[in-house]
Design a protein around this motif. Structure first.
Motif, PDB file in Angstrom:
ATOM      1  N   VAL A 134       1.005  -0.855  -0.311  1.00 35.41           N
ATOM      2  CA  VAL A 134      -0.400  -0.259   0.007  1.00 35.41           C
ATOM      3  C   VAL A 134       0.407   1.083  -0.018  1.00 35.41           C
ATOM      4  CG1 VAL A 134      -1.989  -1.268   1.088  1.00 35.41           C
ATOM      5  CG2 VAL A 134       0.675  -0.152   2.723  1.00 35.41           C
ATOM      6  N   ALA A 135       2.012   1.216  -0.681  1.00 41.47           N
ATOM      7  CA  ALA A 135       3.009   2.187  -0.283  1.00 41.47           C
ATOM      8  C   ALA A 135       2.705   3.200  -0.768  1.00 41.47           C
ATOM      9  CB  ALA A 135       4.300   1.979  -0.790  1.00 41.47           C
ATOM     10  N   ASP A 136       2.282   2.817  -2.438  1.00 47.29           N
ATOM     11  CA  ASP A 136       1.991   4.605  -3.427  1.00 47.29           C
ATOM     12  C   ASP A 136       0.880   4.526  -2.231  1.00 47.29           C
ATOM     13  OD1 ASP A 136       3.067   3.515  -4.709  1.00 47.29           O
ATOM     14  OD2 ASP A 136       1.713   2.743  -6.415  1.00 47.29           O
ATOM     15  N   GLN A 137      -0.250   4.459  -1.652  1.00 48.45           N
ATOM     16  CA  GLN A 137      -1.284   4.942  -1.448  1.00 48.45           C
ATOM     17  C   GLN A 137      -0.734   5.732  -0.162  1.00 48.45           C
ATOM     18  OE1 GLN A 137      -5.159   2.563  -0.622  1.00 48.45           O
ATOM     19  NE2 GLN A 137      -3.936   1.194  -1.788  1.00 48.45           N
ATOM     20  N   VAL A 138      -0.176   5.697   0.626  1.00 46.34           N
ATOM     21  CA  VAL A 138       0.812   6.128   1.405  1.00 46.34           C
ATOM     22  C   VAL A 138       1.413   7.054   1.222  1.00 46.34           C
ATOM     23  CG1 VAL A 138       2.518   6.338   3.832  1.00 46.34           C
ATOM     24  CG2 VAL A 138       0.364   4.347   3.012  1.00 46.34           C
ATOM     25  N   GLU A 139       2.109   7.565   0.266  1.00 46.32           N
ATOM     26  CA  GLU A 139       2.424   8.365  -0.389  1.00 46.32           C
ATOM     27  C   GLU A 139       2.030   9.399  -0.484  1.00 46.32           C
ATOM     28  OE1 GLU A 139       6.433   7.070  -2.134  1.00 46.32           O
ATOM     29  OE2 GLU A 139       7.076   6.010   0.102  1.00 46.32           O
ATOM     30  N   SER A 140       1.361   8.867  -1.378  1.00 46.28           N
ATOM     31  CA  SER A 140      -0.227  10.102  -1.818  1.00 46.28           C
ATOM     32  C   SER A 140      -0.633  10.954  -1.023  1.00 46.28           C
ATOM     33  CB  SER A 140      -0.631   9.543  -2.874  1.00 46.28           C
ATOM     34  OG  SER A 140      -2.135   8.962  -1.928  1.00 46.28           O
ATOM     35  N   PHE A 141      -1.135   9.846   0.555  1.00 48.57           N
ATOM     36  CA  PHE A 141      -2.118  10.854   1.394  1.00 48.57           C
ATOM     37  C   PHE A 141      -0.553  11.494   1.803  1.00 48.57           C
ATOM     38  CE2 PHE A 141      -3.366  11.433   5.511  1.00 48.57           C
ATOM     39  CZ  PHE A 141      -4.595  11.708   5.117  1.00 48.57           C
ATOM     40  N   LEU A 142       0.606  11.748   2.432  1.00 45.67           N
ATOM     41  CA  LEU A 142       1.753  12.215   2.698  1.00 45.67           C
ATOM     42  C   LEU A 142       1.792  13.396   1.943  1.00 45.67           C
ATOM     43  CD1 LEU A 142       2.920  10.175   5.532  1.00 45.67           C
ATOM     44  CD2 LEU A 142       1.525  11.677   6.116  1.00 45.67           C
ATOM     45  N   GLN A 143       2.154  13.044   0.433  1.00 47.05           N
ATOM     46  CA  GLN A 143       2.974  14.071  -1.003  1.00 47.05           C
ATOM     47  C   GLN A 143       2.807  15.859  -0.258  1.00 47.05           C
ATOM     48  OE1 GLN A 143       5.313  13.129  -2.365  1.00 47.05           O
ATOM     49  NE2 GLN A 143       5.764  15.236  -2.922  1.00 47.05           N
ATOM     50  N   PRO A 144       0.780  15.862  -0.462  1.00 45.43           N
ATOM     51  CA  PRO A 144       0.585  17.195   0.429  1.00 45.43           C
ATOM     52  C   PRO A 144       1.521  17.945   1.357  1.00 45.43           C
ATOM     53  CG  PRO A 144      -0.849  15.867  -0.610  1.00 45.43           C
ATOM     54  CD  PRO A 144      -0.064  15.088  -0.265  1.00 45.43           C
TER      55      PRO A 144
END
Length: 415
Positions: free
Chosen positions: A373-383
């Motif tokens: 789920v790394a993509d979801q985690v990092e996309s959530f934090l990116q902003p």
């Protein structure tokens, strides 16, 4: 104080959760009726209730002086139709098998008054898996309690009315609970959706030779200021419960799952199931983790703790990413459930969001975390990263600093 919509509550199922929930209701002034298909379970209920009442009072759920009146408000009834006859609210806690729950709720829908709210205390099944058997789906929801915790999840189904959610939320407040109204269904709700992966990762650290169970618990207790660690919690829940959860089909494809089953199987075969058998990972009634020198160690436990906090944060982010609950509500529920000073998003701010991302990737590379789920985690934090909202070090993350909301005296409601 009782709410006007509810005077009497029926608890279907005389097991641990049914007894726990009936005591919470009775201590708040509600009349409580317990029903069970087993007459033996009903016969044992008064003794179970008396012992549980003393434990809950000692934990601060209600004052010891309230016990006699609370017990006097609880009755048992072997006839379901009679048990629900005067009930304004029904709470079901029968076996975690879908066909059983669907049958029970089909019956409840038919025999309860049209005004009666009907709820399930299921910990594994979805509201939408059950609700279609009810004609009056607007009055049905999940009202899920955690044994020994003030947090109570409230989850509506496809037809649940806003009024039903409102009444249930006020009912939970009236029994001195913390209502956590989920925006939508989620396997494991919020607490279990974070706790399950935390316990699994704790075991992976041991199976892969990174630490002993004692060191895993030390790492968690030292850094979180907690009175118990992951392996102590598994003893508390029962190793057979953990074993059964690890054998569920949805977990069988996970890496190391066979090793985890092999790790816990000897405890099951020996009957060492935790506190209830006086032996699990620790011996009881005086477990090692409660000894004054338990936390003394010369070992560097930073890898162990960072892995544990990383998986906790990972799953908290998934819950927020899927819009099940907001970060502040996730933190409040976690802090309340385990009497901790911070939740996963506060821990994320403390670590630094950019630092977490680096640590998270490193654990994925080592195989300690799966990375599915790394993509979801990092996309959530990116902003947050793009806006330099990195947590404590930047003055803003999920909270504002130096006076974050979670440190305010009223962040956890008084009881």
């Amino acid at each position: 104080m009782k709410i006007p919509e509810i005077n009497s509550v029926c608890f279907v199922g005389a097991g641990t959760m049914g007894c726990f929930n009936s005591l919470m209701a009775a201590a708040a002034g509600y009349q409580a009726v317990i029903y069970d298909i087993s007459t033996a379970a009903l016969d044992q209920a008064p003794q179970v209730l008396e012992g549980m009442a003393g434990f809950l009072a000692a934990q601060g759920f209600f004052p010891p002086a309230a016990i006699p009146e609370a017990l006097a408000r609880i009755s048992v009834n072997p006839v379901l139709r009679d048990a629900v006859d005067a009930a304004d609210l029904v709470s079901e806690s029968v076996a975690e098998r879908l066909e059983i729950k669907r049958d029970v709720h089909h019956t409840l829908d038919a025999i309860c008054s049209p005004a009666t709210l009907i709820t399930t205390n299921t910990s594994n099944l979805m509201v939408s898996d059950i609700e279609d058997v009810l004609v009056r789906g607007e009055r049905f929801a999940a009202l899920h309690s955690h044994l020994g915790s003030y947090v109570i999840d409230i989850v509506g189904g496809p037809r649940t009315s806003a009024r039903t959610i409102d009444v249930l939320e006020r009912y939970v407040l009236s029994i001195r609970g913390l209502p956590l109204v989920l925006k939508k269904e989620n396997p494991g709700y919020v607490i279990n959706a974070m706790l399950g992966p935390l316990l699994r990762t704790a075991s992976v650290l041991v199976v892969e030779g990174h630490a002993t169970p004692e060191d895993v618990d030390r790492a968690w207790m030292l850094n979180q200021g907690a009175g118990i660690g992951p392996f102590g919690l598994m003893d508390l829940f029962g190793l057979n419960i953990i074993f059964d959860s690890w054998k569920k089909p949805q977990l069988q494809q996970l890496p190391l799952q066979d090793k985890l089953i092999d790790f816990i199987t000897p405890y099951i075969e020996s009957g060492h199931l935790g506190i209830k058998t006086a032996k699990g990972f620790y011996g009881y009634p005086e477990p090692r983790y409660q000894q004054t020198d338990f936390l003394e160690t010369n070992r560097d436990l930073s890898l162990v703790y960072n892995a544990l906090i990383a998986v906790l944060i990972e799953n908290a982010i998934l819950i927020a990413h899927d819009e099940v609950a907001a970060p502040i509500d996730i933190d409040r529920a976690w802090m309340t459930s385990f009497s901790l000073a911070q939740g996963p998003f506060a821990a994320l701010d403390e670590m630094g969001i950019d630092t977490f991302c680096d640590t998270y990737r490193a654990f994925i590379g080592k195989g300690i975390l799966q990375g599915r789920v790394a993509d979801q985690v990092e996309s959530f934090l990116q902003p947050h990263i793009e806006n330099s909202q990195l947590g404590v070090k930047s003055g803003q993350g999920f909270y504002g600093y130096p006076n974050p909301a979670f440190s305010a005296p009223n962040f956890i409601p008084e009881r």
